[in-house]
Design a protein around this motif. Structure first.
Motif, PDB file in Angstrom:
ATOM      1  N   GLN A   7      -6.435   3.722  -9.633  1.00 39.57           N
ATOM      2  CA  GLN A   7      -5.293   2.812  -9.692  1.00 39.57           C
ATOM      3  C   GLN A   7      -4.746   2.528  -8.295  1.00 39.57           C
ATOM      4  OE1 GLN A   7      -2.747   4.887 -12.440  1.00 39.57           O
ATOM      5  NE2 GLN A   7      -3.557   3.789 -14.215  1.00 39.57           N
ATOM      6  N   LEU A   8      -4.723   3.561  -7.448  1.00 40.02           N
ATOM      7  CA  LEU A   8      -4.267   3.366  -6.068  1.00 40.02           C
ATOM      8  C   LEU A   8      -5.208   2.414  -5.337  1.00 40.02           C
ATOM      9  CD1 LEU A   8      -2.493   3.988  -3.634  1.00 40.02           C
ATOM     10  CD2 LEU A   8      -3.902   6.012  -3.232  1.00 40.02           C
ATOM     11  N   CYS A   9      -6.489   2.597  -5.531  1.00 44.54           N
ATOM     12  CA  CYS A   9      -7.479   1.716  -4.897  1.00 44.54           C
ATOM     13  C   CYS A   9      -7.288   0.279  -5.384  1.00 44.54           C
ATOM     14  CB  CYS A   9      -8.894   2.208  -5.200  1.00 44.54           C
ATOM     15  SG  CYS A   9     -10.182   1.245  -4.422  1.00 44.54           S
ATOM     16  N   GLN A  27       0.830  -1.206   0.000  1.00 42.57           N
ATOM     17  CA  GLN A  27       0.000   0.000   0.000  1.00 42.57           C
ATOM     18  C   GLN A  27       0.866   1.257   0.000  1.00 42.57           C
ATOM     19  OE1 GLN A  27      -2.584  -0.723   3.349  1.00 42.57           O
ATOM     20  NE2 GLN A  27      -4.179  -1.578   2.041  1.00 42.57           N
ATOM     21  N   GLY A  57       2.094   1.758  -3.419  1.00 41.64           N
ATOM     22  CA  GLY A  57       1.001   2.277  -4.235  1.00 41.64           C
ATOM     23  C   GLY A  57       0.796   3.764  -4.015  1.00 41.64           C
ATOM     24  N   ARG A  58       0.847   4.198  -2.756  1.00 44.35           N
ATOM     25  CA  ARG A  58       0.687   5.637  -2.465  1.00 44.35           C
ATOM     26  C   ARG A  58       1.840   6.440  -3.058  1.00 44.35           C
ATOM     27  NH1 ARG A  58      -1.874   3.736   2.256  1.00 44.35           N
ATOM     28  NH2 ARG A  58       0.066   3.410   3.372  1.00 44.35           N
ATOM     29  N   ARG A  95      -4.546  -1.115  -6.582  1.00 45.46           N
ATOM     30  CA  ARG A  95      -3.300  -1.676  -6.048  1.00 45.46           C
ATOM     31  C   ARG A  95      -3.454  -2.053  -4.582  1.00 45.46           C
ATOM     32  NH1 ARG A  95       2.184   1.073  -8.025  1.00 45.46           N
ATOM     33  NH2 ARG A  95       2.912  -0.546  -6.622  1.00 45.46           N
ATOM     34  N   SER A  96      -4.161  -1.214  -3.826  1.00 48.20           N
ATOM     35  CA  SER A  96      -4.377  -1.520  -2.404  1.00 48.20           C
ATOM     36  C   SER A  96      -5.227  -2.777  -2.268  1.00 48.20           C
ATOM     37  CB  SER A  96      -5.075  -0.349  -1.714  1.00 48.20           C
ATOM     38  OG  SER A  96      -4.236   0.772  -1.687  1.00 48.20           O
ATOM     39  N   ASP A 152       3.680   5.627  -5.664  1.00 49.41           N
ATOM     40  CA  ASP A 152       3.489   5.635  -7.117  1.00 49.41           C
ATOM     41  C   ASP A 152       2.386   6.611  -7.510  1.00 49.41           C
ATOM     42  OD1 ASP A 152       4.036   4.634  -9.775  1.00 49.41           O
ATOM     43  OD2 ASP A 152       2.090   3.619  -9.643  1.00 49.41           O
ATOM     44  N   ALA A 153       1.303   6.632  -6.743  1.00 48.44           N
ATOM     45  CA  ALA A 153       0.201   7.555  -7.040  1.00 48.44           C
ATOM     46  C   ALA A 153       0.669   9.007  -6.903  1.00 48.44           C
ATOM     47  CB  ALA A 153      -0.981   7.289  -6.106  1.00 48.44           C
ATOM     48  N   GLN A 154       1.480   9.277  -5.885  1.00 51.66           N
ATOM     49  CA  GLN A 154       1.987  10.644  -5.714  1.00 51.66           C
ATOM     50  C   GLN A 154       2.881  11.032  -6.888  1.00 51.66           C
ATOM     51  OE1 GLN A 154       0.939  12.826  -3.482  1.00 51.66           O
ATOM     52  NE2 GLN A 154       2.170  14.315  -4.540  1.00 51.66           N
TER      53      GLN A 154
END
Length: 165
Positions: free
Chosen positions: A154-156, A66, A69-70, A158-159, A72-74
């Motif tokens: 995408q973050l959701c 997670q 993922g965060r 991946r989580s 990468d999202a940032q």
């Protein structure tokens, strides 16, 4: 001693020996049961420790996935914001060029019909320039909203995948 007393003593000795054997058997059975119970309890404690350890490792893996993922999202948001800033700058240049073109459209001359057509063309160019400005601003807003929604989705995902796998 009479035979009755002798028989009674033999019977009593026999009963005492049976009682002793019975008690010995019970003691052996209790000891074996206690040993089996201790072995089972030891196995249960070991399984509990192993289960807790694997649960902690799984929790750590999920948290790490997670976090990745965060991160990468940032990074994706940063890239999207930089792209949006570049698009905003290009859009502003386009709007400026459109406004300059609209302001420069005129038809100078002595012919009043030509002047009237020039004024109508100027108004049309100004309307089109304003329309371009509004359309470009709205497109920028929609692009930002789309980027944010895509990145959040995408973050959701991946989580969720980190929790499932």
């Amino acid at each position: 001693m009479n035979s009755f007393t002798l028989r009674s003593l033999v019977l009593l000795a026999l009963l005492a020996s049976y009682w002793g054997v019975y008690q010995h058997g019970r003691a052996v059975e209790r000891a074996e049961a206690a040993q089996a119970s201790a072995k089972r309890d030891s196995g249960d404690r070991l399984a509990e420790v192993i289960g807790e350890r694997s649960a902690r490792q799984e929790e750590h893996r999920r948290a790490q996935a997670q976090d990745e993922g965060r991160t990468d999202a940032q990074e994706q948001r940063t890239i999207a914001y930089a792209g949006a800033a570049g698009a905003d700058a290009a859009g502003q240049r386009l709007r400026d060029d459109g406004a300059q073109f609209a302001a420069s459209v005129s038809c100078p001359g002595a012919d009043t019909a030509a002047v009237a057509r020039g004024q109508a063309a100027t108004r049309a160019a100004m309307v089109l320039s304003d329309l371009l400005t509004r359309a470009d601003a709205r497109a920028g807003e929609l692009a930002k909203a789309y980027d944010n929604a895509r990145i959040a989705g995408q973050l959701c995902e991946r989580s969720y995948n980190a929790l499932i796998n």
